[in-house]
Design a protein around this motif. Structure first.
Motif, PDB file in Angstrom:
ATOM      1  N   ARG A  45      41.585  34.429  27.428  1.00 48.55           N
ATOM      2  CA  ARG A  45      42.393  34.748  28.612  1.00 48.55           C
ATOM      3  C   ARG A  45      42.903  36.187  28.537  1.00 48.55           C
ATOM      4  O   ARG A  45      42.976  36.882  29.565  1.00 48.55           O
ATOM      5  N   GLN A  48      40.231  38.460  29.832  1.00 50.97           N
ATOM      6  CA  GLN A  48      40.163  38.510  31.285  1.00 50.97           C
ATOM      7  C   GLN A  48      41.292  39.351  31.871  1.00 50.97           C
ATOM      8  O   GLN A  48      41.088  40.109  32.829  1.00 50.97           O
ATOM      9  N   ARG A  51      40.326  42.862  31.405  1.00 53.42           N
ATOM     10  CA  ARG A  51      39.219  43.189  32.319  1.00 53.42           C
ATOM     11  C   ARG A  51      39.742  43.472  33.732  1.00 53.42           C
ATOM     12  O   ARG A  51      39.292  44.402  34.400  1.00 53.42           O
ATOM     13  N   ASP A 105      33.254  31.132  33.005  1.00 47.96           N
ATOM     14  CA  ASP A 105      33.319  32.359  32.206  1.00 47.96           C
ATOM     15  C   ASP A 105      32.499  33.472  32.847  1.00 47.96           C
ATOM     16  O   ASP A 105      32.928  34.630  32.914  1.00 47.96           O
ATOM     17  N   ALA A 108      34.161  34.876  35.931  1.00 49.08           N
ATOM     18  CA  ALA A 108      35.272  35.777  35.590  1.00 49.08           C
ATOM     19  C   ALA A 108      34.750  37.170  35.244  1.00 49.08           C
ATOM     20  O   ALA A 108      35.353  38.179  35.613  1.00 49.08           O
ATOM     21  N   SER A 112      35.402  40.679  37.429  1.00 45.46           N
ATOM     22  CA  SER A 112      36.045  41.824  36.787  1.00 45.46           C
ATOM     23  C   SER A 112      35.312  43.126  37.076  1.00 45.46           C
ATOM     24  O   SER A 112      35.851  44.206  36.840  1.00 45.46           O
TER      25      SER A 112
END
Length: 248
Positions: A45, A48, A51, A105, A108, A112
């Motif tokens: 996390r 992310q 990112r 995943d 995400a 980004s």
């Protein structure tokens, strides 16, 4: 007060992580989790969060996982536009290869790379796609298999291929030469390992990546007589998704 403490720990952890990345270090997820006494999911996390920050203020930078170095590193990356995100999203979902966690995943990561800060409509689009996503009945965790195969190909190391048929365990050692995607399935192109003095053609066979397959890296290197690999010719010999792996 406990909440403030948790928030303080998160800020300290992310700043430490970010500083390491900015100085060019490769950061191990497990080591970072151990250092701050948190679960590895927490580190994911954090990745992310960083990112999203990079996508907003440093659009030419991103964090990737290096499977060879076994850690995260910062790289320069070009941003994606809306059409590119939609196209990639549809390709990922229509393949039905990835399980639900791997799809999230990958989404995400795609998000980004957006050119601007993440707008609400993009989050709504992603949530809608994931909510309606139905993984294939044979979907399984495939990223780790792909990591092992790619390292085997480029490091020229043999792979141990293990599968179970009924109550029988079958093991074969192969020399990986290519990776193919066809008919919503991945195939390893590999030459069956044999005695170097034994005569025979180094012709790769297709091995379909599926749930009951385990692939491990061998410390042994290989050197084939021919390093050429005709991907198009090989695709013609790949099985359809309903067929089983060939006997290797």
């Amino acid at each position: 007060m406990a909440l403030l403490g948790e928030e303080s720990n998160k800020i300290e952890r992310i700043l430490f992580f970010y500083d390491k990345l900015m100085t060019g270090d490769i950061v191990s997820k497990s080591e970072l989790a151990q250092h701050f006494d948190v679960h590895e999911r927490t580190i994911r996390r954090d990745v992310q969060d960083i990112r999203y920050y990079l996508a907003r203020f440093y659009i030419k930078r991103d964090i990737i996982y290096d499977p060879i170095a076994k850690g995260y590193k910062m790289v320069h990356a070009a941003p994606l536009h809306l059409g590119e995100i939609v196209a990639l999203s549809k390709i990922v979902l229509d393949s039905h290869v990835l399980n639900n966690d791997e799809s999230k995943d990958l989404f995400a990561i795609i998000e980004s790379h957006f050119l601007q800060s993440k707008p609400q409509w993009l989050e709504n689009f992603v949530n809608h796609e994931l909510m309606n996503y139905q993984p294939g009945v044979k979907a399984f965790q495939i990223f780790s298999l792909l990591d092992t195969i790619i390292k085997g190909i480029y490091q020229k190391k043999k792979l141990q291929v293990i599968r179970v048929e009924g109550h029988k365990r079958i093991e074969n050692k192969v020399c990986p030469v290519g990776l193919i995607y066809k008919d919503a399935a991945f195939y390893l192109a590999a030459v069956v390992d044999r005695d170097p003095h034994q005569q025979g053609e180094d012709k790769p066979i297709p091995i379909k990546l599926q749930r009951d397959l385990t692939i491990k890296m061998s410390p042994e290197h290989f050197n084939l007589a021919s390093n050429s690999f005709d991907e198009e010719e090989f695709k013609k010999r790949c099985m359809t998704p309903m067929q089983d792996n060939p006997k290797t």
